[in-house]
Enzyme design. Structure first.
Site, PDB file in Angstrom:
ATOM      1  N   HIS A 316      13.084 -15.435  28.372  1.00 36.30           N
ATOM      2  CA  HIS A 316      12.381 -15.718  29.618  1.00 36.30           C
ATOM      3  C   HIS A 316      13.361 -15.603  30.767  1.00 36.30           C
ATOM      4  CE1 HIS A 316       9.838 -17.659  32.577  1.00 36.30           C
ATOM      5  NE2 HIS A 316       8.851 -17.355  31.775  1.00 36.30           N
ATOM      6  N   ASP A 373       4.189 -17.413  24.892  1.00 41.03           N
ATOM      7  CA  ASP A 373       3.319 -16.461  24.211  1.00 41.03           C
ATOM      8  C   ASP A 373       3.584 -16.341  22.718  1.00 41.03           C
ATOM      9  OD1 ASP A 373       1.826 -15.754  26.383  1.00 41.03           O
ATOM     10  OD2 ASP A 373       3.320 -14.336  27.095  1.00 41.03           O
TER      11      ASP A 373
HETATM   12  N1  CMC Z   1      14.574  -9.376  22.210  1.00 40.93           N
HETATM   13  C1  CMC Z   1      15.836  -8.890  22.120  1.00 40.93           C
HETATM   14  N2  CMC Z   1      16.718  -8.929  23.131  1.00 40.93           N
HETATM   15  C2  CMC Z   1      16.310  -9.471  24.280  1.00 40.93           C
HETATM   16  C3  CMC Z   1      15.010 -10.015  24.442  1.00 40.93           C
HETATM   17  C4  CMC Z   1      14.148  -9.944  23.350  1.00 40.93           C
HETATM   18  N3  CMC Z   1      12.899 -10.435  23.446  1.00 40.93           N
HETATM   19  N4  CMC Z   1      14.888 -10.482  25.692  1.00 40.93           N
HETATM   20  C5  CMC Z   1      16.053 -10.268  26.307  1.00 40.93           C
HETATM   21  N5  CMC Z   1      16.915  -9.666  25.458  1.00 40.93           N
HETATM   22  C6  CMC Z   1      18.312  -9.323  25.731  1.00 40.93           C
HETATM   23  C7  CMC Z   1      18.422  -8.121  26.630  1.00 40.93           C
HETATM   24  O1  CMC Z   1      18.512  -6.913  25.888  1.00 40.93           O
HETATM   25  C8  CMC Z   1      19.704  -8.430  27.371  1.00 40.93           C
HETATM   26  O2  CMC Z   1      20.790  -8.148  26.515  1.00 40.93           O
HETATM   27  P1  CMC Z   1      22.196  -7.617  27.135  1.00 40.93           P
HETATM   28  O3  CMC Z   1      22.684  -8.715  28.009  1.00 40.93           O
HETATM   29  O4  CMC Z   1      23.064  -7.357  25.935  1.00 40.93           O
HETATM   30  O5  CMC Z   1      21.864  -6.345  27.876  1.00 40.93           O
HETATM   31  C9  CMC Z   1      19.670  -9.953  27.558  1.00 40.93           C
HETATM   32  O6  CMC Z   1      18.859 -10.417  26.465  1.00 40.93           O
HETATM   33  C10 CMC Z   1      19.019 -10.406  28.860  1.00 40.93           C
HETATM   34  O7  CMC Z   1      17.749  -9.788  28.979  1.00 40.93           O
HETATM   35  P2  CMC Z   1      17.095  -9.305  30.347  1.00 40.93           P
HETATM   36  O8  CMC Z   1      16.124  -8.200  30.075  1.00 40.93           O
HETATM   37  O9  CMC Z   1      18.180  -9.031  31.326  1.00 40.93           O
HETATM   38  O10 CMC Z   1      16.361 -10.612  30.793  1.00 40.93           O
HETATM   39  P3  CMC Z   1      15.210 -10.703  31.840  1.00 40.93           P
HETATM   40  O11 CMC Z   1      15.280 -12.042  32.424  1.00 40.93           O
HETATM   41  O12 CMC Z   1      15.222  -9.547  32.787  1.00 40.93           O
HETATM   42  O13 CMC Z   1      13.869 -10.519  30.951  1.00 40.93           O
HETATM   43  C11 CMC Z   1      11.945 -10.989  29.648  1.00 40.93           C
HETATM   44  C12 CMC Z   1      13.049 -11.563  30.566  1.00 40.93           C
HETATM   45  C13 CMC Z   1      10.913 -12.054  29.374  1.00 40.93           C
HETATM   46  C14 CMC Z   1      11.252  -9.804  30.366  1.00 40.93           C
HETATM   47  C15 CMC Z   1      12.621 -10.500  28.334  1.00 40.93           C
HETATM   48  O14 CMC Z   1      13.245 -11.585  27.680  1.00 40.93           O
HETATM   49  C16 CMC Z   1      11.608  -9.822  27.386  1.00 40.93           C
HETATM   50  O15 CMC Z   1      11.356  -8.614  27.538  1.00 40.93           O
HETATM   51  N6  CMC Z   1      11.036 -10.589  26.417  1.00 40.93           N
HETATM   52  C17 CMC Z   1      10.035 -10.054  25.523  1.00 40.93           C
HETATM   53  C18 CMC Z   1       8.691  -9.987  26.231  1.00 40.93           C
HETATM   54  C19 CMC Z   1       8.073 -11.380  26.391  1.00 40.93           C
HETATM   55  O16 CMC Z   1       7.993 -12.159  25.455  1.00 40.93           O
HETATM   56  N7  CMC Z   1       7.567 -11.632  27.608  1.00 40.93           N
HETATM   57  C20 CMC Z   1       6.838 -12.878  27.913  1.00 40.93           C
HETATM   58  C21 CMC Z   1       7.535 -13.711  28.935  1.00 40.93           C
HETATM   59  S1  CMC Z   1       6.846 -15.357  29.024  1.00 40.93           S
HETATM   60  C22 CMC Z   1       5.248 -15.124  29.590  1.00 40.93           C
HETATM   61  C23 CMC Z   1       5.208 -14.728  31.011  1.00 40.93           C
HETATM   62  O17 CMC Z   1       5.879 -15.319  31.848  1.00 40.93           O
HETATM   63  O18 CMC Z   1       4.429 -13.822  31.315  1.00 40.93           O
END
Ligand code: CMC
Length: 442
Positions: A316, A373
C-alpha cells in the site's frame, strides 16, 4: 455541512537555498491537527521560478481535509476522528456516510431523517433501464457503472447546480441512494435476469442484496449475517483520504463539473488493478495458484524484477506496517465462511500465502502487508458475487467518501486543480517542409 477552518499556520519556516547562486527563500510551514507538517509551496513559482516535482504525489498534500486521517506507519485510519475498528464494530454504513459528509455522528432524529432521505431516493428513473440494454451482456459491470452513473446527470437536472448547497445535498443523497440500485442492475443485466426494485423496509445493505440476488418468482429472505457483513465491507471501503479515485473526483469537481460526472470519473479511476481493481485480481491470482504447493513459486515470481507480476492484495502506498481494514476483513472472512458453512480452499491458500510472504525478507524490507482487498474477494465470492462485481461494490461504498470530499472541496472554494510539469520534449524548432523531413519518424 461542516466547513473546513483554515489550517493552523505554524510559526516555523524552512529555507530553500539555490546552491549555484546562494539565493535563499523562506517557505511557510503549515500544521494540521495530526500528521506531518507541510511546506507551503503555493507561492514558490512566483517567488523563485521553480516548480516542485512529485509525480505520483508521494510527498504532496493536495488540499486541506477534515474527513479522514491515516498514519500509515502505525496502521491508523480515522474518519472524522473515529477509529475504523470502532466504526466497523459499532456503526452502520449509512451512519458512517453521514459522518463523512456532515462531520459528526448523527443523533437519533438526524439518523432517521437521513435514512428516510436515502431510502426514498433509491429508485432510478425508469428510462435508465434502457441504458443497460444498450450494453453487451458480457460488458464488465464497471464499464456499465462508468456509463450509467455519468448518465444520471442527464436525468436529475434539478440537482446539478453546484453553486446551490441544497442541490448539492440532494445530489449527494441521490448518489448514495442510487448506487446500490445501479450496481444491482448491472449484475442483473449481466445475468439476463429482471431488474428488482428497491424495498423500503430493508436496510441499505440488505436492500442491495435483495436487488442483486432476489428474483420475482420466489420470495428471497436476506440473511442478517450477510447483510451485516456486506454493511461492514461497505464501511471498510467508505473513504481513504486522498487516494487516486478521490483525487480524481476532487480534480474533476474543481472545474465545476456536475456531481454525477465527478463520481463517474472516480469510478473510472477506481477500476484500475493498482487501486480498486485489486480485489478482483486477488481472487484471480488465488484461483491461478490453485494449490498451497505452488506458493513458493508465486512468491519468487513476485520478487523477480524481470517479471511484471505482483502479489495482488499486498502493499500500500500509505500503510507500511499493516492495513487496519485488512485485519477486520480477515476476521469478517472467517465469520462469514463459518456462518455459511463454506469451506473455500482459496481461504487456505490465502492464509498460507500471507504467512509465507510475511516471513520473506523481500516483503519485510519493503513493508509489504496484506491490504483491504486481500480477503474481501473471498468473502464476496462466498456471498455469491462474481469477481467482476467486486470493484463495483468498492465503488458503491466509496461513493460516500467521494461525495464527502467533493462537498468539502466546494465549500472551501478550492481553485481549479491544474498541476504543472517538467517538460522533457523537443525544444523550439522550425517547421520543416514535407519533402525535407527525415525518414526516422516512427
Ligand atoms: N508484490 C511484489 N512487490 C511489490 C508489491 C507487490 N504487491 N507491491 C510493491 N512491491 C515492490 C515494488 O516492486 C517495489 O520494489 P523495489 O523497491 O525493489 O523497486 C517496492 O515494493 C515499492 O513498491 P511501489 O510500487 O514503489 O509502491 P507504491 O506505493 O507505488 O505502490 C501499490 C503501492 C498498492 C500500487 C503496490 O503495492 C501494488 O501494486 N500492490 C498490488 C496491487 C494492490 O493490491 N492494490 C490495492 C491497494 S489497496 C486498495 C486501494 O487503495 O485501492
Amino acid at each position: 455541512m461542516s466547513q473546513a477552518p483554515a489550517h493552523a499556520r505554524s510559526s516555523q519556516t524552512v529555507t530553500l537555498t539555490e546552491d549555484a547562486t546562494g539565493k535563499s527563500w523562506k517557505l511557510k510551514v503549515l500544521e494540521g491537527t495530526m500528521g506531518p507538517k507541510v511546506i507551503d509551496t503555493r507561492g514558490l513559482y512566483g517567488e523563485t521560478g521553480y516548480f516542485t516535482y512529485d509525480p505520483g504525489f508521494t510527498s504532496t498534500g493536495s488540499c486541506d481535509s477534515q474527513i479522514t486521517f491515516i498514519d500509515g506507519d502505525k496502521g491508523i485510519l480515522l474518519h472524522r476522528g473515529y477509529a475504523i475498528e470502532e466504526l466497523a464494530a459499532k456503526s452502520s454504513f449509512l451512519e458512517t456516510a453521514y459522518l463523512l459528509q456532515y462531520g459528526e455522528l448523527p443523533n437519533r432524529a438526524q439518523m432517521e431523517k437521513f435514512t428516510h432521505n436515502i431510502t426514498h431516493h433509491t429508485m432510478v428513473n425508469e428510462q435508465m433501464a434502457r441504458f443497460y440494454s444498450g450494453f453487451r451482456r458480457d460488458a464488465h459491470p464497471m464499464a456499465v457503472m462508468v456509463g450509467v452513473v455519468g448518465a444520471l446527470s442527464a436525468f436529475y437536472h434539478d440537482s446539478i447546480d453546484i453553486g446551490d448547497p441544497q442541490q448539492r445535498e440532494v445530489a449527494s443523497h441521490r448518489l448514495i441512494a442510487k448506487m446500490p440500485t445501479l450496481a444491482a442492475m448491472a449484475y442483473k443485466y449481466a445475468h439476463g435476469q429482471p431488474f428488482m426494485y428497491p424495498q423500503n423496509h430493508l436496510g441499505y445493505a440488505g436492500n442491495f442484496l435483495h436487488m442483486t440476488f432476489a428474483v420475482p418468482c420466489e420470495p428471497y429472505k436476506v440473511k442478517p449475517v450477510l447483510a451485516r457483513a456486506m454493511d461492514r465491507i461497505f464501511i471498510l471501503h467508505a473513504d481513504h483520504e486522498q487516494n487516486a479515485s478521490t483525487s480524481t473526483v476532487r480534480l474533476a469537481g474543481s472545474s465545476g463539473a456536475n456531481p454525477f460526472a465527478c463520481i463517474a470519473s472516480g469510478i473510472a479511476s477506481l477500476w484500475g488493478p493498482a487501486h480498486g481493481g485489486a480485489n478482483e485480481a486477488v481472487l484471480q491470482m488465488l484461483q491461478e495458484i490453485g494449490h498451497k504447493d505452488r506458493i513458493p513459486e508465486v512468491i519468487e515470481k513476485a520478487k523477480d524484477k524481470d517479471s511484471p507480476f505482483r502479489l495482488m492484495g499486498f502493499g500500500h502506498r500509505v500503510y507500511k506496517n499493516f492495513d487496519p481494514r485488512a485485519k477486520i476483513m480477515r476476521q469478517t472472512c472467517h465469520e462469514v465462511l463459518g456462518e455459511l458453512g463454506v469451506n473455500d480452499p482459496l481461504l487456505e491458500i490465502a492464509m498460507e500465502l500471507e504467512r509465507i510472504a510475511l516471513q520473506d525478507e523481500y516483503f519485510i524490507e519493503r513493508k509489504l502487508y496484506p491490504n483491504v482487498d486481500f480477503y474481501s474477494g473471498i468473502i464476496l465470492k462466498a456471498m455469491g458475487f462474481p469477481t467482476s462485481m467486486f470493484t463495483v461494490l468498492f465503488a458503491l461504498a466509496r461513493t460516500a467518501g467521494w461525495i464527502a470530499h467533493w462537498h468539502e472541496m466546494l465549500s472551501e472554494g478550492q481553485k481549479i486543480g491544474r498541476p504543472r510539469q517538467l517538460y522533457t520534449g523537443p525544444v523550439t524548432r522550425p517547421y520543416p517542409a514535407l519533402d525535407a523531413r527525415s525518414e526516422s519518424v516512427p
